[in-house]
Write a protein that holds these residues in place. Sequence first.
Motif, mmCIF file in Angstrom:
data_model
loop_
_atom_site.group_PDB
_atom_site.id
_atom_site.type_symbol
_atom_site.label_atom_id
_atom_site.label_comp_id
_atom_site.label_asym_id
_atom_site.label_seq_id
_atom_site.Cartn_x
_atom_site.Cartn_y
_atom_site.Cartn_z
ATOM 1 N N GLU A 1 0.802 -1.195 0.010
ATOM 2 C CA GLU A 1 -0.027 -0.152 0.077
ATOM 3 C C GLU A 1 0.724 1.319 0.150
ATOM 4 N N PRO A 2 0.585 2.161 -0.981
ATOM 5 C CA PRO A 2 1.443 3.285 -0.908
ATOM 6 C C PRO A 2 1.183 4.294 0.713
ATOM 7 N N LEU A 3 2.463 4.634 0.844
ATOM 8 C CA LEU A 3 2.627 5.215 2.245
ATOM 9 C C LEU A 3 2.639 6.756 2.108
ATOM 10 N N ARG A 4 1.698 7.346 2.793
ATOM 11 C CA ARG A 4 1.470 8.861 2.689
ATOM 12 C C ARG A 4 2.830 9.410 3.533
ATOM 13 N N LEU A 5 3.399 10.385 2.776
ATOM 14 C CA LEU A 5 4.669 11.083 3.115
ATOM 15 C C LEU A 5 4.175 12.541 3.887
ATOM 16 N N ILE A 6 4.817 12.896 4.904
ATOM 17 C CA ILE A 6 4.834 14.114 5.427
ATOM 18 C C ILE A 6 5.396 15.200 4.645
ATOM 19 N N GLU A 7 4.772 16.487 4.766
ATOM 20 C CA GLU A 7 5.462 17.502 4.028
ATOM 21 C C GLU A 7 5.793 18.569 4.772
ATOM 22 N N ARG A 8 7.029 19.396 4.677
ATOM 23 C CA ARG A 8 7.359 20.462 5.229
ATOM 24 C C ARG A 8 7.936 21.313 4.158
ATOM 25 N N ASP A 9 7.310 22.497 4.360
ATOM 26 C CA ASP A 9 7.658 23.952 3.333
ATOM 27 C C ASP A 9 7.518 23.295 1.886
ATOM 28 N N ASN A 10 6.354 22.564 1.732
ATOM 29 C CA ASN A 10 5.742 21.972 0.589
ATOM 30 C C ASN A 10 6.625 21.077 -0.121
ATOM 31 N N ARG A 11 7.344 20.278 0.728
ATOM 32 C CA ARG A 11 8.547 19.562 0.230
ATOM 33 C C ARG A 11 8.263 17.967 0.940
ATOM 34 N N PRO A 12 8.002 16.821 0.198
ATOM 35 C CA PRO A 12 7.951 15.567 0.839
ATOM 36 C C PRO A 12 9.324 15.113 1.890
ATOM 37 N N HIS A 13 9.142 14.496 2.801
ATOM 38 C CA HIS A 13 9.937 14.013 3.551
ATOM 39 C C HIS A 13 9.999 12.580 3.811
ATOM 40 N N TYR A 14 11.240 11.922 3.713
ATOM 41 C CA TYR A 14 11.257 10.398 4.155
ATOM 42 C C TYR A 14 12.491 10.089 4.664
ATOM 43 N N GLN A 15 12.756 10.149 5.937
ATOM 44 C CA GLN A 15 13.870 9.981 6.507
ATOM 45 C C GLN A 15 14.907 11.088 5.982
ATOM 46 N N GLY A 16 14.313 12.415 5.898
ATOM 47 C CA GLY A 16 14.924 13.454 5.562
ATOM 48 C C GLY A 16 13.981 14.264 4.266
ATOM 49 N N PRO A 17 14.538 15.392 3.996
ATOM 50 C CA PRO A 17 13.793 15.787 2.778
ATOM 51 C C PRO A 17 14.009 15.095 1.499
ATOM 52 N N LEU A 18 13.094 14.975 0.622
ATOM 53 C CA LEU A 18 13.431 14.227 -0.623
ATOM 54 C C LEU A 18 13.797 15.289 -1.704
ATOM 55 N N GLN A 19 14.869 14.693 -2.563
ATOM 56 C CA GLN A 19 15.415 15.421 -3.767
ATOM 57 C C GLN A 19 14.822 14.751 -5.066
ATOM 58 N N LEU A 20 14.022 15.604 -5.705
ATOM 59 C CA LEU A 20 13.605 15.036 -7.052
ATOM 60 C C LEU A 20 14.299 14.877 -8.174
ATOM 61 N N LEU A 21 14.741 13.715 -8.581
ATOM 62 C CA LEU A 21 15.828 13.600 -9.661
ATOM 63 C C LEU A 21 15.056 13.674 -10.806
ATOM 64 N N LEU A 22 14.018 12.854 -11.156
ATOM 65 C CA LEU A 22 13.477 12.659 -12.572
ATOM 66 C C LEU A 22 12.022 12.644 -12.370
ATOM 67 N N GLY A 23 11.306 13.262 -13.471
ATOM 68 C CA GLY A 23 9.920 13.221 -13.219
ATOM 69 C C GLY A 23 9.196 14.743 -13.455
ATOM 70 N N PRO A 24 7.958 14.905 -13.808
ATOM 71 C CA PRO A 24 7.230 13.795 -13.365
ATOM 72 C C PRO A 24 6.777 12.903 -14.585
ATOM 73 N N ASP A 25 6.186 11.829 -14.212
ATOM 74 C CA ASP A 25 5.889 10.688 -15.208
ATOM 75 C C ASP A 25 4.202 10.509 -14.763
ATOM 76 N N ARG A 26 3.435 10.951 -15.563
ATOM 77 C CA ARG A 26 1.868 11.021 -15.186
ATOM 78 C C ARG A 26 1.389 9.503 -15.663
ATOM 79 N N ILE A 27 0.475 8.689 -14.756
ATOM 80 C CA ILE A 27 -0.299 7.720 -14.982
ATOM 81 C C ILE A 27 -1.436 7.889 -14.574
ATOM 82 N N GLU A 28 -2.358 7.632 -15.557
ATOM 83 C CA GLU A 28 -3.617 7.736 -15.557
ATOM 84 C C GLU A 28 -4.497 6.322 -15.592
ATOM 85 N N GLY A 29 -5.317 5.877 -14.814
ATOM 86 C CA GLY A 29 -6.120 4.669 -15.400
ATOM 87 C C GLY A 29 -6.762 4.018 -14.142
ATOM 88 N N GLY A 30 -7.694 2.807 -14.498
ATOM 89 C CA GLY A 30 -8.401 2.193 -13.644
ATOM 90 C C GLY A 30 -9.614 2.619 -13.315
#
Length: 274
Positions: free
Chosen positions: A193-222
Motif C-alpha cells: 500500500e502506498p505510504l503517505r509522506l509528511i510535507e514540510r515547506d511544500n516538500r515531501p520527507h522520508y528519513q529527511g527531505p527528498l530531492q526529486l531527480l526525475l519526473g514527473p511521469d503521469r499515470i492515469e487509469g483504472g
Amino acid sequence: MWLNIPESFHVRLELMSRVESAPALLFGARRLLLQMSGWLQARRLGATAYTFRWCHDVMRAKDAGTGGELVIRTAIPTQNVEHLGKLLAEHLAKVTLLAPAGDIELMATEVFPIVEESRSLLPEACRRGASTALALERMQARFGNECIRRPQICSDHRLEHGQSWSHSNVDKPMKVPSYTECDLPQPTWLLAEPLRLIERDNRPHYQGPLQLLLGPDRIEGGWWHRVKESDEEVTLNVQRDYYLALSPHAGLLWVFQARLAADKTAWFLHGHFG
C-alpha cells in the motif's frame, strides 16, 4: 529396404498377469516408453504430453468401469525414457485401481521437433535453465496443478496491478502483452500500500527531505477496475505524477503526487530501489 515410420505412436501391451496396484503398472509401461522413445528419435521429435491407459480385466465388478487413463505433460520436448518414467511413477502413486488391469496402452499426444543437443565436452552448458522447469513439472505431478503458480504480466500502467498469479501449466509458455512502459526506472521493491509522506515547506520527507531527480511521469487509469470493499463497490482509478527521488538516508525512492480530488497534492512513497 526402406521402413515407413508411422505418423503417430499408439501401442498396446497385454500384461503377463493381472495387476492390482497402479504403481506396479510401471514395469510394463517402461517397455512401451522405450518403444515411444525409439519412435521419437526416428522422427526427430520430443514428447511434451503422452497418454497412458489401462484396461480392467473382463472379470471385474460392474461399477469398476472399463479402465482409466493419465495424461502426462513435460516442461520441454524430451525423448528421455528415465525422465518420462519418473513422471509417470509420480502420477501412478496417486492412483487406486478399481479392478485388476490386464492391458495397458501408450499414445504420444503432443510432440514437437526437438533441438539436437550439442556434442560439446560440456553438455550441461547447453541445458542451462532446463533444471528449473524440470523441477517445477515434478512438483506439479506430485502435488497437483493448484499447488504451482506462476506470474502473469498484465496490460496495466498501474504497477501494483501489472502482475498476477495463475495456476496455468508449467509447460505452457507465458504470453507477455505489449504496453507502453513508463519513462522512469521501475522500483525493485513495491509497497503493498502506498505510504503517505509528511510535507514540510511544500516538500515531501522520508528519513529527511527528498530531492526529486526525475519526473514527473503521469499515470492515469483504472476507471474500469471495480472491487467490493465492505459491501460497497469501489473504483480503483488513479491519477498520479511519479518521481524518482533521493532520500538522505533511505536512498533512491519511487514517489508520486496524487492528482485526484480526495488526495490532491498529497505525496506517497510507492517503491524502493535495491
